[in-house]
Each structure stands twice: as C-alpha cells, then as structure tokens.
Design a protein around this motif. Structure first.
Motif, PDB file in Angstrom:
ATOM      1  N   ILE A 210      67.896  26.402 -39.609  1.00 48.27           N
ATOM      2  CA  ILE A 210      67.794  26.395 -38.141  1.00 48.27           C
ATOM      3  C   ILE A 210      66.903  27.541 -37.694  1.00 48.27           C
ATOM      4  O   ILE A 210      67.086  28.691 -38.115  1.00 48.27           O
ATOM      5  CB  ILE A 210      69.191  26.529 -37.489  1.00 48.27           C
ATOM      6  CG1 ILE A 210      70.127  25.426 -38.004  1.00 48.27           C
ATOM      7  CG2 ILE A 210      69.077  26.482 -35.968  1.00 48.27           C
ATOM      8  CD1 ILE A 210      71.561  25.539 -37.505  1.00 48.27           C
TER       9      ILE A 210
ATOM     10  N   LEU B 114      65.445  20.659 -30.285  1.00 49.16           N
ATOM     11  CA  LEU B 114      65.969  20.910 -28.932  1.00 49.16           C
ATOM     12  C   LEU B 114      64.903  21.711 -28.193  1.00 49.16           C
ATOM     13  O   LEU B 114      64.669  22.892 -28.517  1.00 49.16           O
ATOM     14  CB  LEU B 114      67.272  21.714 -29.005  1.00 49.16           C
ATOM     15  CG  LEU B 114      68.381  21.158 -29.893  1.00 49.16           C
ATOM     16  CD1 LEU B 114      69.562  22.130 -29.923  1.00 49.16           C
ATOM     17  CD2 LEU B 114      68.847  19.796 -29.397  1.00 49.16           C
ATOM     18  N   VAL B 115      64.231  21.084 -27.227  1.00 52.48           N
ATOM     19  CA  VAL B 115      63.106  21.738 -26.544  1.00 52.48           C
ATOM     20  C   VAL B 115      63.639  22.675 -25.456  1.00 52.48           C
ATOM     21  O   VAL B 115      64.322  22.245 -24.528  1.00 52.48           O
ATOM     22  CB  VAL B 115      62.141  20.698 -25.939  1.00 52.48           C
ATOM     23  CG1 VAL B 115      60.945  21.395 -25.298  1.00 52.48           C
ATOM     24  CG2 VAL B 115      61.674  19.713 -27.002  1.00 52.48           C
ATOM     25  N   THR B 116      63.327  23.972 -25.599  1.00 56.04           N
ATOM     26  CA  THR B 116      63.862  24.979 -24.662  1.00 56.04           C
ATOM     27  C   THR B 116      62.823  25.481 -23.661  1.00 56.04           C
ATOM     28  O   THR B 116      63.184  26.120 -22.680  1.00 56.04           O
ATOM     29  CB  THR B 116      64.411  26.194 -25.435  1.00 56.04           C
ATOM     30  OG1 THR B 116      63.346  26.741 -26.222  1.00 56.04           O
ATOM     31  CG2 THR B 116      65.574  25.796 -26.343  1.00 56.04           C
TER      32      THR B 116
ATOM     33  N   ILE C 293      64.041  24.577 -30.683  1.00 55.49           N
ATOM     34  CA  ILE C 293      64.909  24.927 -31.800  1.00 55.49           C
ATOM     35  C   ILE C 293      64.797  23.760 -32.777  1.00 55.49           C
ATOM     36  O   ILE C 293      64.864  22.595 -32.356  1.00 55.49           O
ATOM     37  CB  ILE C 293      66.367  25.114 -31.330  1.00 55.49           C
ATOM     38  CG1 ILE C 293      66.459  26.327 -30.410  1.00 55.49           C
ATOM     39  CG2 ILE C 293      67.306  25.268 -32.517  1.00 55.49           C
ATOM     40  CD1 ILE C 293      67.661  26.299 -29.502  1.00 55.49           C
TER      41      ILE C 293
ATOM     42  N   ILE D  85      66.389  22.028 -36.117  1.00 56.14           N
ATOM     43  CA  ILE D  85      67.604  21.991 -36.939  1.00 56.14           C
ATOM     44  C   ILE D  85      67.376  20.993 -38.069  1.00 56.14           C
ATOM     45  O   ILE D  85      67.406  19.774 -37.848  1.00 56.14           O
ATOM     46  CB  ILE D  85      68.816  21.555 -36.098  1.00 56.14           C
ATOM     47  CG1 ILE D  85      68.962  22.462 -34.865  1.00 56.14           C
ATOM     48  CG2 ILE D  85      70.097  21.561 -36.942  1.00 56.14           C
ATOM     49  CD1 ILE D  85      69.928  21.917 -33.810  1.00 56.14           C
TER      50      ILE D  85
ATOM     51  N   LEU E 124      69.574  24.181 -18.690  1.00 55.60           N
ATOM     52  CA  LEU E 124      68.546  23.847 -19.681  1.00 55.60           C
ATOM     53  C   LEU E 124      68.796  22.451 -20.247  1.00 55.60           C
ATOM     54  O   LEU E 124      67.885  21.628 -20.316  1.00 55.60           O
ATOM     55  CB  LEU E 124      68.579  24.897 -20.806  1.00 55.60           C
ATOM     56  CG  LEU E 124      67.697  24.663 -22.014  1.00 55.60           C
ATOM     57  CD1 LEU E 124      66.231  24.515 -21.609  1.00 55.60           C
ATOM     58  CD2 LEU E 124      67.856  25.811 -23.007  1.00 55.60           C
ATOM     59  N   PHE E 125      70.050  22.173 -20.644  1.00 57.61           N
ATOM     60  CA  PHE E 125      70.439  20.850 -21.154  1.00 57.61           C
ATOM     61  C   PHE E 125      71.555  20.299 -20.264  1.00 57.61           C
ATOM     62  O   PHE E 125      72.260  21.078 -19.615  1.00 57.61           O
ATOM     63  CB  PHE E 125      70.907  20.965 -22.606  1.00 57.61           C
ATOM     64  CG  PHE E 125      69.815  21.393 -23.558  1.00 57.61           C
ATOM     65  CD1 PHE E 125      68.773  20.537 -23.881  1.00 57.61           C
ATOM     66  CD2 PHE E 125      69.814  22.665 -24.103  1.00 57.61           C
ATOM     67  CE1 PHE E 125      67.759  20.937 -24.732  1.00 57.61           C
ATOM     68  CE2 PHE E 125      68.803  23.077 -24.961  1.00 57.61           C
ATOM     69  CZ  PHE E 125      67.773  22.210 -25.278  1.00 57.61           C
TER      70      PHE E 125
ATOM     71  N   LEU F  29      74.645  28.504 -30.553  1.00 48.95           N
ATOM     72  CA  LEU F  29      73.457  29.101 -29.924  1.00 48.95           C
ATOM     73  C   LEU F  29      73.774  29.256 -28.446  1.00 48.95           C
ATOM     74  O   LEU F  29      73.871  28.260 -27.721  1.00 48.95           O
ATOM     75  CB  LEU F  29      72.237  28.190 -30.109  1.00 48.95           C
ATOM     76  CG  LEU F  29      71.911  27.747 -31.538  1.00 48.95           C
ATOM     77  CD1 LEU F  29      70.739  26.760 -31.534  1.00 48.95           C
ATOM     78  CD2 LEU F  29      71.581  28.949 -32.411  1.00 48.95           C
TER      79      LEU F  29
END
Lengths: 162, 162
Positions: A67, A90-92, A135, A137, B35-36, B90
């Motif tokens: 990760i 996971l697009v941040t 992120i 994973i 964010l999510f 996270l």
C-alpha cells in the motif's frame, strides 16, 4: 469635502483590514499540505514523467499487500503493467486517466475508486492539465508483484485526450 | 459631520461587500463535501454511537480484501475486535483513538496510517471533541472476517481521555 474623503478612506482601510483577518485558509494554502506525505521521486523506467511514492505497507508476509501513496505531475503515468493479485486505487487529489488494454481510457478524479482485476493489463496517470494523487492498494502480493510492460507512448497518451 | 458619517458608512458597506465576494470556500463548506462518500449509518451492536460506512470493496474472492470508508461522530467507536488477516487504517479526517489490548491508547488524526497486526485485539473511534473518518483495509479475508468482542465501556473510554 476633503474631510469626507479622509474619513471615508480611513473606514475603507479599517474595513479591508478587518475582513482580511477573517479570511479562511485559501485553496492554495490547503493544496500545499497533502493529505498523506508525497514521499520521494521514483527513479524507474516503469514510469514516464515525474512520480512521487510514499509507501505505507511494503509487500510483506504479515499483510500480504503493498500500500502506498502515488503522486503524478501533469502528463506523468505508469507503463502498461498488471498485478497478479489485483489492485485498488483511491483517488485523493487531482485528475487523470485509467485504461485497461483494449478498452477506452476512463477519466478519474478526486473521490473515485478504481478496481483493477488480477492480471488485467492497464496503466494510470495524470491528465495533461492536472496532477493526480491516489492511494494504490496491491492485494494478495504472495501471488507476485507488478509485472511491468511497455511505456504508454506520447502518441497513445495524446490520442486519449483528443 | 452628518455627511462625513454618511459617506463613511457607504464606503464601509461597499468595502465589506467587496471582501465578502473575494472570500474563498470556508472550512465548513469544505467539510460539507467529504473526500469519499459517507455512506449509510451502521445498525450494529459492534459499534457505540453513530457510525457511517461506505464500502468500496466488499469481501470477495477476487481481491481477498474488504475496503471501506468509516466515519465516526464524536465519542463513537468500535467494540473491541480482531482481524485474522490484519487491517490498515488510513485516517482522512478528524481526530480519534486506536488502542491494542494491554497497551496505551494512541491519538490518531488526519494523515495517520495505523497497522493492525493479524489477531491483535483492538478498537478505534473518534475523540470526544472531534469526529473521525478513516479508510479501513482488511486483508487476507479468506482467513475470516472481523471477530467482534465486548464494547468499549464509557468508563474505559473516559479514562483514556483523562
């Protein structure tokens, strides 16, 4: 009339000082501090352009996963590659692209979740006008790490943005 | 003197209108859009207080993992529990606590990464003065899902904040 202007100017200055003090943090100031550390620049032929990596979990037998936080400058991208155990993105922050071999490239952006099936040949990276942070994973890494393939050529990349 | 005040007041109003127009998005406005996705409220005895869950990857044989976004209101928390394959947290927003059985509770906050070893009895949740949002990545779910144990009592919770 002079006095009117003098007093008016005084009020104007005080008013502007007052509202400056109340201004919340600007978007630029917030961008300056990413959610997770940007890490260090990747020096690898498996990427095009400048890409930063901060690992959270290095592939190990305890978690059987890898990760990390990956940041792409505009136009930066991975080579084509695949993961024997699959990968979740996971697009941040920012905007970019995800493409599976033989399929149309998909626009991805902050808040998106991308599921990359095991052994699916694909690439991901930033758009030409925006950076991208996600992120990554990688799962079931006991099946093996990423299998790296050919770069995404400028011709391939420029075509998807047409 | 009346005219001076009239003009001054006019300038003051104009100045305040002008600076309001320039104000960037406030912290409150930004908090409004997580964010999510926050998902839906969990109705389960394995949690205390109000907790929201948005699943990204439900436990399946393709990815051998379970990934979701968990949001705790202040004081909300999990029961004591353990994961046969381990779990990574996270933290994307707020402040809270992580505690392993027999160890001191650790403060966690936005930007932190928590590695929970397989079979380690633990709990996590929000602090009393702030909510907490984290992505929870449960690994090697073929070894089994979470094993849920007793609640974290108010006495246990209040003691750590002393």
């Amino acid at each position: 009339m002079k006095r009117i202007l003098k007093y008016s100017l005084l009020f104007l200055i005080l008013a502007l000082m007052a509202c400056n003090g109340k201004q919340p943090q600007s978007a630029e100031e917030q961008k300056a501090k990413p959610l997770f550390p940007k890490g260090t620049v990747i020096t690898s032929n498996n990427f095009s352009g400048t890409v930063w990596l901060q690992m959270f979990v290095s592939n190990d037998t305890t978690y059987n996963a890898s990760i990390g936080n990956v940041t792409f400058e505009p136009k930066a991208r991975t080579n084509w590659h695949k993961h024997p155990g699959g990968q979740i993105l996971l697009v941040t922050e920012g905007k970019g692209w995800y493409q599976e071999k033989g399929k149309t490239a998909q626009r991805i952006q902050k808040g998106d979740v991308v599921k990359i099936p095991p052994d699916a040949e694909h690439w991901h990276g930033a758009s030409s006008e925006s950076g991208l942070t996600h992120i990554a994973i990688s799962l079931s890494t006991d099946k093996g790490g990423a299998i790296w393939l050919q770069p995404v050529t400028n011709e391939e990349y420029n075509n998807i943005e047409k």
